[in-house]
Design a protein around this motif. Structure first.
Motif, PDB file in Angstrom:
ATOM      1  N   GLU A 141       1.201  -1.156   0.187  1.00  0.00           N
ATOM      2  CA  GLU A 141       0.320   0.498   0.124  1.00  0.00           C
ATOM      3  C   GLU A 141       0.945   1.234   0.100  1.00  0.00           C
ATOM      4  OE1 GLU A 141      -2.793   0.203   3.039  1.00  0.00           O
ATOM      5  OE2 GLU A 141      -3.742  -1.906   2.773  1.00  0.00           O
ATOM      6  N   ARG A 193      -2.554   5.757   1.379  1.00  0.00           N
ATOM      7  CA  ARG A 193      -2.396   4.015   1.482  1.00  0.00           C
ATOM      8  C   ARG A 193      -3.348   4.099  -0.014  1.00  0.00           C
ATOM      9  NH1 ARG A 193      -4.030   2.620   7.914  1.00  0.00           N
ATOM     10  NH2 ARG A 193      -1.883   4.564   8.383  1.00  0.00           N
ATOM     11  N   TRP A 194      -2.304   3.100  -0.678  1.00  0.00           N
ATOM     12  CA  TRP A 194      -2.413   3.058  -1.829  1.00  0.00           C
ATOM     13  C   TRP A 194      -3.665   1.646  -1.621  1.00  0.00           C
ATOM     14  CZ3 TRP A 194      -2.908   7.273  -5.121  1.00  0.00           C
ATOM     15  CH2 TRP A 194      -3.232   7.121  -6.445  1.00  0.00           C
ATOM     16  N   GLU A 195      -4.727   1.379  -1.361  1.00  0.00           N
ATOM     17  CA  GLU A 195      -5.513   0.789  -1.489  1.00  0.00           C
ATOM     18  C   GLU A 195      -5.823  -0.117  -2.930  1.00  0.00           C
ATOM     19  OE1 GLU A 195      -7.390  -0.415   1.703  1.00  0.00           O
ATOM     20  OE2 GLU A 195      -7.264   1.151   3.121  1.00  0.00           O
ATOM     21  N   ARG A 206      -7.809   6.608  -0.720  1.00  0.00           N
ATOM     22  CA  ARG A 206      -6.076   6.574  -1.127  1.00  0.00           C
ATOM     23  C   ARG A 206      -5.402   7.374  -0.270  1.00  0.00           C
ATOM     24  NH1 ARG A 206      -5.301   3.418  -7.178  1.00  0.00           N
ATOM     25  NH2 ARG A 206      -5.447   1.743  -6.218  1.00  0.00           N
TER      26      ARG A 206
END
Ligand code: 87F
Length: 541
Positions: A141, A193-195, A206
């Motif tokens: 993430e 957070r690169w979900e 994100r």
């Protein structure tokens, strides 16, 4: 096709594990893009439908909760969709709610001696990977900056997903002696957070806003005490400001923050779909980070010792939970304490009446309420009908509407209409401020009472596995005696995933408030193992 080929080509140069990971990631990325497209399409379709009817929401909360939610957050002007999937614009109506939460929490932590600060958003790679346990599960993430213009950076730089690894190297520098303790810092910032899971405004985005508190103490007892104090502030944000009841407790070993010693949490319930949602967490980190980053101090006895640390955070997710719990088919229902506008005054000009007198009186009442410290606005716009205004302010969730028509003017009274239950009351001008205050207080109380009743009706005690799935499928949260073994927790999760795509149940928390556990009670899911405590389970966000 072209993309697929490129992926195949680059995969030829990877190890099997790397290739697997890349494939998974590409798949997730494609899924996220597809979801974003569908959301945009749905938004456009409802936009079209509404243009026809101009009636506000086009689906009911019960019919289709997901669509209802996407529609309400945009129609009430909380957010706008943005061109990066998983990122949303917080419009003034949402930001003002955030500012209320912020003002409360900021004031309370300052009373506890916490100071605000600001650290950079960029994390050097070398610091990010120092604490392995902590980063391992989260690595996919983390977003990276790898270029400036066309030039590759010498070393990639991460964008903070949380700031432990940003701040603690400096804690190691700043803390030398017991006299430097406790160190209590907080920052209000954004994190990324690169979900890859389906994004939902406020709930899973994100980039989001939060506060993160990071404190260091000489003793564990002091750290333990603060963990509880902060968790109670989070409880108050939910219950006293947002009117959302929460269950405070401690996370299981599996669900705790891996880098820490233990995690406490407040857990909320969304009645519309029966899902639980983590509200905010307050962690005791123990001495793990102190070891990794060398945060030591000299004790009064001149010995070296590691500090005890905590970290804690709540995010803009809180707003999404409030919308889900209180919103109805007319739109948002805002608790007065966080509503950007608490009262809207609407003059009702009548054919043949002198509207300037009516509007003048409405403006005077508005000024009086404003002087009393209420957030109020008079909507005397001539290009909208009263009916349109009612719908509009109901959609936006304003807790109290005050109507003023020619009859009211004659009797020197005004009509109060509550957003939460539609109750109407005629109030004389003399008692206007007093009654407005009193009504808003009552709304605040009633919203929490109603939500608490509904939540309580949907938490059930279950003692054996046979009763567990039916309860979950009936949208309940389940309180069950559990042996506290991770293997059993994993077994429950695997065996509660429905064939219809329903997700597995997780432990939400081990509530601090425990029902009696009679001697000899066995685990609900492993009848050969003694139960340790009642644990709250549910399908969750
Ligand atoms: C995602 C990527 C990298 C959560 C992440 O809860 C690291 C992390 O450490 C990560 N997602 N976490 C846990 C955050 C722990 C803690 N940090 C301070 C909080 C509250 C505020």
């Amino acid at each position: 096709m072209e993309d697929e080929r490129k992926l195949e080509e680059s995969m030829a140069e990877m190890s099997v594990d790397e290739a697997k990971e890349a494939k998974k990631k590409a798949k997730a990325e494609a899924k996220a893009a597809k979801a974003a497209k569908a959301a945009a399409k749905a938004a456009a379709a409802t936009e079209k439908g509404k243009k026809k009817t101009k009636l506000g929401l086009s689906v009911t909360k019960e019919e289709n909760f997901g669509d209802w939610y996407s529609e309400i957050v945009t129609e009430a002007e909380l957010i706008s969709y943005y061109d990066v999937s998983g990122c949303y614009i917080l419009r003034p109506w949402a930001y003002a709610i955030w500012e209320e939460l912020k003002a409360f929490f900021d004031g309370e932590i300052k009373k506890l001696g916490v100071e605000n600060c600001y650290f950079p958003m960029f994390v050097p790679e070398s610091n990010l990977i120092k604490e392995k346990d902590h980063v391992e599960g989260f690595a996919p993430e983390v977003a990276w900056v790898t270029k400036s213009g066309d030039t590759d950076l010498d070393v990639p730089i991460a964008v903070r997903p949380t700031s432990e690894t940003v701040m603690y190297p400096y804690y190691a520098d700043w803390i030398r002696s017991h006299r430097d303790l406790p160190l209590k810092l907080n920052q209000w910032c954004n994190v990324v957070r690169w979900e890859f899971k389906h994004p939902t405004p406020f709930i899973r985005s994100r980039e989001f806003l939060w506060q993160e508190g990071h404190t260091a103490y000489a003793t564990k007892a002091e750290a333990d005490e603060e963990v509880k104090q902060i968790l109670d502030l989070y409880r108050r944000i939910f219950e006293d400001l947002l009117c959302v009841p929460v269950i405070p407790g401690v996370k299981s070993e599996k669900e705790k923050f891996a880098g820490g010693l233990y995690t406490t949490t407040v857990e909320a319930y969304v009645p519309a779909n029966g899902r639980a949602i983590q509200g905010a967490t307050s962690h005791c980190l123990g001495q793990n980070f102190a070891k990794m980053f060398g945060i030591e101090f000299e004790t009064e006895e001149r010995a070296r010792a590691l500090v005890w640390q905590n970290s804690w955070g709540f995010t803009t997710r809180t707003i999404g939970v409030m919308v889900m719990v209180h919103g109805d088919d007319k739109g948002l229902v805002l608790p007065p304490k966080v509503a950007p506008l608490q009262v809207v005054v609407i003059p009702l000009p009548f054919k043949g009446c002198d509207s300037s007198v009516l509007v003048g009186a409405a403006e005077e009442l508005t000024a009086e309420l404003k002087a009393a410290g209420l957030r109020v606005r008079c909507d005397a716009r001539e290009n909208y009908t009263p009916g349109w205004k009612y719908n509009h302010w109901e959609l936006k969730g304003v807790p109290l509407r005050i109507e003023l028509g020619p009859k009211d003017l004659e009797q020197r009274s005004a009509r109060f209409v509550r957003r939460d239950n539609g109750a109407k009351e005629d109030v004389s001008w003399q008692r206007l401020v007093e009654q407005a205050r009193c009504t808003l207080e009552q709304v605040q109380k009633d919203l929490l009472d109603r939500a608490t009743k509904e939540r309580d009706q949907n938490v059930v005690e279950v003692r054996n596995w046979e009763d567990f799935l039916p309860a979950l499928d009936a949208k309940k949260l389940v309180l069950a005696p559990w042996c506290e073994e991770t293997a059993v927790e994993e077994w429950v999760k695997a065996n509660s995933a429905g064939g219809d795509g329903a997700m597995g149940a997780k432990t939400l928390c081990i509530p601090f408030k425990q029902p009696a556990l009679p001697e000899g009670t066995m685990c609900f899911a492993a009848p050969d193992k003694p139960a340790k405590r009642w644990t709250l389970w549910g399908r969750s966000y």
